[in-house]
Design a protein around this motif. Structure first.
Motif, short mmCIF file in Angstrom:
data_model
loop_
_atom_site.label_atom_id
_atom_site.label_comp_id
_atom_site.label_asym_id
_atom_site.label_seq_id
_atom_site.Cartn_x
_atom_site.Cartn_y
_atom_site.Cartn_z
N SER A 37 75.19 75.95 67.53
CA SER A 37 74.33 77.04 68.02
C SER A 37 75.16 78.06 68.81
N SER A 72 69.86 82.59 64.72
CA SER A 72 69.15 82.11 65.91
C SER A 72 69.82 80.82 66.37
N PRO A 73 69.64 80.43 67.62
CA PRO A 73 70.29 79.20 68.11
C PRO A 73 69.95 77.96 67.26
N LYS A 74 68.79 77.95 66.63
CA LYS A 74 68.42 76.82 65.78
C LYS A 74 68.59 77.15 64.30
N ASN A 76 70.10 77.66 60.56
CA ASN A 76 70.83 76.76 59.68
C ASN A 76 71.21 77.54 58.42
#
Length: 102
Positions: A37, A72-74, A76
């Motif tokens: 992240s 985004s930090p999450k 993938n």
């Protein structure tokens, strides 16, 4: 007072050569807890400094919404998306694996 993200983006805008070093540092920590992240956030900072999500999404030939999600930090992102975004910023993965030349 500016928040951290804005300060980093402003720094990257004022010294575009710093982007490779900044991403290299995040890349070096990919295997650490939270490293993935952190790398996506660092890449997002570089994208914002180089014209923003819309500009880089067009260059990378991905939708702006997909780019926001991917970085985004999450996020993938697929390898294809990551490669396209990196190319759109003018930075290549091999730039992140080579020792800095001082």
């Amino acid at each position: 007072m500016k928040n951290h993200d804005d300060a980093v983006i402003e720094m990257l805008r004022s010294d575009p050569n710093m982007a490779v070093e900044y991403l290299r540092a995040a890349f070096d920590e990919l295997d650490e807890e939270g490293g993935e992240s952190a790398f996506l956030i660092a890449l997002r900072h570089v994208v914002e400094a180089q014209g923003g999500m819309t500009v880089i999404a067009e260059r990378a030939k991905v939708s702006r919404e997909s780019l926001y999600r991917a970085l985004s930090p999450k996020g993938n992102p697929t390898l294809r998306t990551m490669t396209a975004v990196m190319r759109a910023t003018g930075i290549h993965f091999h730039d992140l694996t080579q020792a800095a030349s001082h």
